[in-house]
Scaffold this motif. Sequence first.
Motif, PDB file in Angstrom:
ATOM      1  N   PRO A  36       0.626  -0.847  -0.141  1.00 32.17           N
ATOM      2  CA  PRO A  36       0.091   0.075  -0.181  1.00 32.17           C
ATOM      3  C   PRO A  36       0.837   1.423   0.094  1.00 32.17           C
ATOM      4  CG  PRO A  36      -1.013  -1.546   1.696  1.00 32.17           C
ATOM      5  CD  PRO A  36       0.264  -2.058   1.498  1.00 32.17           C
ATOM      6  N   THR A  37       2.344   1.226   0.942  1.00 32.70           N
ATOM      7  CA  THR A  37       3.151   2.409   0.082  1.00 32.70           C
ATOM      8  C   THR A  37       3.936   2.792  -0.780  1.00 32.70           C
ATOM      9  OG1 THR A  37       4.365   0.825   1.755  1.00 32.70           O
ATOM     10  CG2 THR A  37       3.081   2.330   3.230  1.00 32.70           C
ATOM     11  N   VAL A  38       3.359   1.754  -1.727  1.00 38.42           N
ATOM     12  CA  VAL A  38       4.690   2.111  -2.603  1.00 38.42           C
ATOM     13  C   VAL A  38       5.059   3.146  -3.701  1.00 38.42           C
ATOM     14  CG1 VAL A  38       3.201   1.417  -4.326  1.00 38.42           C
ATOM     15  CG2 VAL A  38       5.051   0.957  -4.708  1.00 38.42           C
ATOM     16  N   THR A  39       5.893   3.407  -4.546  1.00 38.54           N
ATOM     17  CA  THR A  39       5.745   4.787  -4.795  1.00 38.54           C
ATOM     18  C   THR A  39       5.633   4.488  -6.171  1.00 38.54           C
ATOM     19  OG1 THR A  39       7.885   5.616  -4.685  1.00 38.54           O
ATOM     20  CG2 THR A  39       6.021   6.253  -3.049  1.00 38.54           C
ATOM     21  N   GLU A  40       5.022   5.362  -7.708  1.00 39.18           N
ATOM     22  CA  GLU A  40       4.914   4.625  -8.855  1.00 39.18           C
ATOM     23  C   GLU A  40       5.956   5.920  -9.347  1.00 39.18           C
ATOM     24  OE1 GLU A  40       1.423   3.112 -10.403  1.00 39.18           O
ATOM     25  OE2 GLU A  40       0.892   4.934  -9.995  1.00 39.18           O
ATOM     26  N   GLU A  41       7.329   5.653 -10.323  1.00 40.30           N
ATOM     27  CA  GLU A  41       7.549   6.088 -10.034  1.00 40.30           C
ATOM     28  C   GLU A  41       8.299   5.416 -12.615  1.00 40.30           C
ATOM     29  OE1 GLU A  41      10.100   8.774  -9.395  1.00 40.30           O
ATOM     30  OE2 GLU A  41       9.589   8.661  -7.734  1.00 40.30           O
ATOM     31  N   TRP A  42       8.230   6.815 -13.319  1.00 40.81           N
ATOM     32  CA  TRP A  42       8.649   6.643 -14.206  1.00 40.81           C
ATOM     33  C   TRP A  42      10.060   6.885 -14.964  1.00 40.81           C
ATOM     34  CZ3 TRP A  42       5.272   5.092 -17.893  1.00 40.81           C
ATOM     35  CH2 TRP A  42       5.267   5.510 -19.792  1.00 40.81           C
ATOM     36  N   VAL A  47       8.957   3.115 -18.064  1.00 41.31           N
ATOM     37  CA  VAL A  47       9.204   1.750 -18.316  1.00 41.31           C
ATOM     38  C   VAL A  47       8.857   2.568 -16.216  1.00 41.31           C
ATOM     39  CG1 VAL A  47      10.487  -0.060 -17.191  1.00 41.31           C
ATOM     40  CG2 VAL A  47      11.592   1.293 -19.013  1.00 41.31           C
ATOM     41  N   PRO A  48       7.285   1.887 -16.286  1.00 41.50           N
ATOM     42  CA  PRO A  48       6.336   2.065 -14.871  1.00 41.50           C
ATOM     43  C   PRO A  48       7.711   1.874 -13.777  1.00 41.50           C
ATOM     44  CG  PRO A  48       4.764   1.428 -16.491  1.00 41.50           C
ATOM     45  CD  PRO A  48       6.259   1.627 -17.483  1.00 41.50           C
ATOM     46  N   THR A  49       7.899   2.057 -12.851  1.00 42.06           N
ATOM     47  CA  THR A  49       7.984   1.300 -11.916  1.00 42.06           C
ATOM     48  C   THR A  49       8.027   1.897 -10.548  1.00 42.06           C
ATOM     49  OG1 THR A  49      10.693   1.864 -13.321  1.00 42.06           O
ATOM     50  CG2 THR A  49      11.310   1.140 -11.041  1.00 42.06           C
ATOM     51  N   TRP A  50       8.340   0.166  -9.558  1.00 42.50           N
ATOM     52  CA  TRP A  50       7.309   0.230  -8.635  1.00 42.50           C
ATOM     53  C   TRP A  50       8.488   0.653  -7.192  1.00 42.50           C
ATOM     54  CZ3 TRP A  50       5.327  -1.817 -12.421  1.00 42.50           C
ATOM     55  CH2 TRP A  50       3.499  -1.553 -13.088  1.00 42.50           C
ATOM     56  N   TYR A  51       8.359   1.880  -6.546  1.00 38.03           N
ATOM     57  CA  TYR A  51       9.335   1.528  -5.573  1.00 38.03           C
ATOM     58  C   TYR A  51       8.995   1.091  -3.854  1.00 38.03           C
ATOM     59  CZ  TYR A  51      12.918   3.583  -8.206  1.00 38.03           C
ATOM     60  OH  TYR A  51      13.792   4.208  -9.155  1.00 38.03           O
ATOM     61  N   SER A  52       9.658   0.944  -3.233  1.00 40.06           N
ATOM     62  CA  SER A  52       9.712   0.761  -1.723  1.00 40.06           C
ATOM     63  C   SER A  52      10.919   0.496  -1.084  1.00 40.06           C
ATOM     64  CB  SER A  52       9.111  -0.757  -1.129  1.00 40.06           C
ATOM     65  OG  SER A  52       8.149  -0.879  -0.174  1.00 40.06           O
ATOM     66  N   ASP A  53      11.315   1.670  -0.371  1.00 39.55           N
ATOM     67  CA  ASP A  53      13.399   1.392   0.287  1.00 39.55           C
ATOM     68  C   ASP A  53      13.616   1.205  -0.670  1.00 39.55           C
ATOM     69  OD1 ASP A  53      12.449   2.356   2.595  1.00 39.55           O
ATOM     70  OD2 ASP A  53      11.672   0.415   2.776  1.00 39.55           O
ATOM     71  N   GLY A  54      13.886   1.212  -1.819  1.00 39.07           N
ATOM     72  CA  GLY A  54      14.098   1.486  -3.242  1.00 39.07           C
ATOM     73  C   GLY A  54      13.425   0.023  -4.867  1.00 39.07           C
ATOM     74  N   ILE A  55      13.949  -0.233  -5.644  1.00 35.17           N
ATOM     75  CA  ILE A  55      13.121  -0.436  -6.531  1.00 35.17           C
ATOM     76  C   ILE A  55      12.507  -1.650  -6.720  1.00 35.17           C
ATOM     77  CG2 ILE A  55      13.180  -1.333  -9.495  1.00 35.17           C
ATOM     78  CD1 ILE A  55      14.823   0.767  -9.909  1.00 35.17           C
ATOM     79  N   VAL A  56      11.642  -2.272  -6.503  1.00 35.77           N
ATOM     80  CA  VAL A  56      10.787  -3.720  -6.294  1.00 35.77           C
ATOM     81  C   VAL A  56      10.990  -4.254  -6.940  1.00 35.77           C
ATOM     82  CG1 VAL A  56       8.719  -4.757  -5.248  1.00 35.77           C
ATOM     83  CG2 VAL A  56       8.840  -3.232  -3.836  1.00 35.77           C
ATOM     84  N   CYS A  57      10.228  -3.212  -8.793  1.00 32.17           N
ATOM     85  CA  CYS A  57       9.622  -3.792  -9.882  1.00 32.17           C
ATOM     86  C   CYS A  57       9.277  -3.282 -10.649  1.00 32.17           C
ATOM     87  CB  CYS A  57       8.947  -5.150  -9.570  1.00 32.17           C
ATOM     88  SG  CYS A  57       6.837  -4.630  -9.523  1.00 32.17           S
ATOM     89  N   THR A  58       9.745  -3.305 -12.257  1.00 30.11           N
ATOM     90  CA  THR A  58       9.146  -2.140 -13.039  1.00 30.11           C
ATOM     91  C   THR A  58       8.519  -3.405 -13.674  1.00 30.11           C
ATOM     92  OG1 THR A  58      10.772  -3.656 -14.841  1.00 30.11           O
ATOM     93  CG2 THR A  58      11.133  -1.550 -13.624  1.00 30.11           C
ATOM     94  N   GLY A  59       7.494  -2.781 -14.939  1.00 32.67           N
ATOM     95  CA  GLY A  59       6.082  -3.302 -15.605  1.00 32.67           C
ATOM     96  C   GLY A  59       5.883  -3.205 -17.082  1.00 32.67           C
ATOM     97  N   GLU A  60       6.973  -3.782 -17.809  1.00 40.67           N
ATOM     98  CA  GLU A  60       7.642  -3.150 -19.317  1.00 40.67           C
ATOM     99  C   GLU A  60       6.664  -4.214 -20.013  1.00 40.67           C
ATOM    100  OE1 GLU A  60      12.193  -4.934 -19.042  1.00 40.67           O
ATOM    101  OE2 GLU A  60      10.449  -4.744 -16.915  1.00 40.67           O
ATOM    102  N   THR A  61       6.326  -3.286 -20.959  1.00 35.61           N
ATOM    103  CA  THR A  61       5.369  -4.383 -22.008  1.00 35.61           C
ATOM    104  C   THR A  61       6.025  -4.033 -23.645  1.00 35.61           C
ATOM    105  OG1 THR A  61       4.785  -2.145 -23.208  1.00 35.61           O
ATOM    106  CG2 THR A  61       3.394  -3.529 -21.254  1.00 35.61           C
ATOM    107  N   TYR A  62       6.020  -5.398 -24.046  1.00 39.18           N
ATOM    108  CA  TYR A  62       6.584  -5.514 -25.136  1.00 39.18           C
ATOM    109  C   TYR A  62       4.994  -5.873 -26.749  1.00 39.18           C
ATOM    110  CZ  TYR A  62      11.112  -5.266 -22.858  1.00 39.18           C
ATOM    111  OH  TYR A  62      11.980  -4.483 -21.938  1.00 39.18           O
ATOM    112  N   LYS A  63       5.376  -6.983 -27.609  1.00 38.01           N
ATOM    113  CA  LYS A  63       5.056  -6.888 -28.493  1.00 38.01           C
ATOM    114  C   LYS A  63       3.580  -8.420 -28.164  1.00 38.01           C
ATOM    115  CE  LYS A  63       4.282  -8.539 -33.227  1.00 38.01           C
ATOM    116  NZ  LYS A  63       4.876  -8.215 -34.680  1.00 38.01           N
ATOM    117  N   SER A  64       4.422  -9.059 -27.127  1.00 38.61           N
ATOM    118  CA  SER A  64       3.533 -10.370 -26.912  1.00 38.61           C
ATOM    119  C   SER A  64       4.147 -10.565 -25.604  1.00 38.61           C
ATOM    120  CB  SER A  64       4.334 -11.464 -28.210  1.00 38.61           C
ATOM    121  OG  SER A  64       6.278 -11.608 -27.551  1.00 38.61           O
ATOM    122  N   VAL A  65       4.317  -9.398 -24.555  1.00 37.55           N
ATOM    123  CA  VAL A  65       4.563 -10.287 -23.218  1.00 37.55           C
ATOM    124  C   VAL A  65       4.405  -8.440 -22.955  1.00 37.55           C
ATOM    125  CG1 VAL A  65       7.296  -9.981 -23.349  1.00 37.55           C
ATOM    126  CG2 VAL A  65       5.775 -11.413 -21.538  1.00 37.55           C
TER     127      VAL A  65
END
Length: 127
Positions: A36-42, A47-65
């Motif tokens: 719930p406390t995650v912050t979003e970065e671009w 690349v959408p990037t989610w942070y909580s005391d550092g990068i948690v994960c990114t959300g990348e989009t490609y043609k088939s994935v």
Amino acid sequence: MTKNPSQLIDERIAELGDWRGELLAHLRGIVKEAIPTVTEEWKWRGVPTWYSDGIVCTGETYKSVVKMTFAKGASLPDPSRLFNSSLEGNTRRAIDFHDGEPVDEEALKALLRDAAALNGSNARRPA
């Protein structure tokens, strides 16, 4: 007017206009629910990037994935074997989601929480 990262992610989801946008929105919701406390970065020119005391994960989009890359994935337990991409690296791990594949939401939330906890433990280490 400068747009904030959340607005840019909203725009990316809308501009995709297909299953990738729907899936990215769904995954984003899971991230926010798990941390719930995650912050979003671009980052890195879109690349959408989610942070909580550092990068948690990114959300990348490609043609088939749609790919969620966990910055410290190699250090995380993965009992549900969600990681299916970038397995050769020493640090990152990723999950490739394809059109129509189900998302194991509970396992993904556990992985996200573990990633945030790992970041938090590293953030609190004395220098």
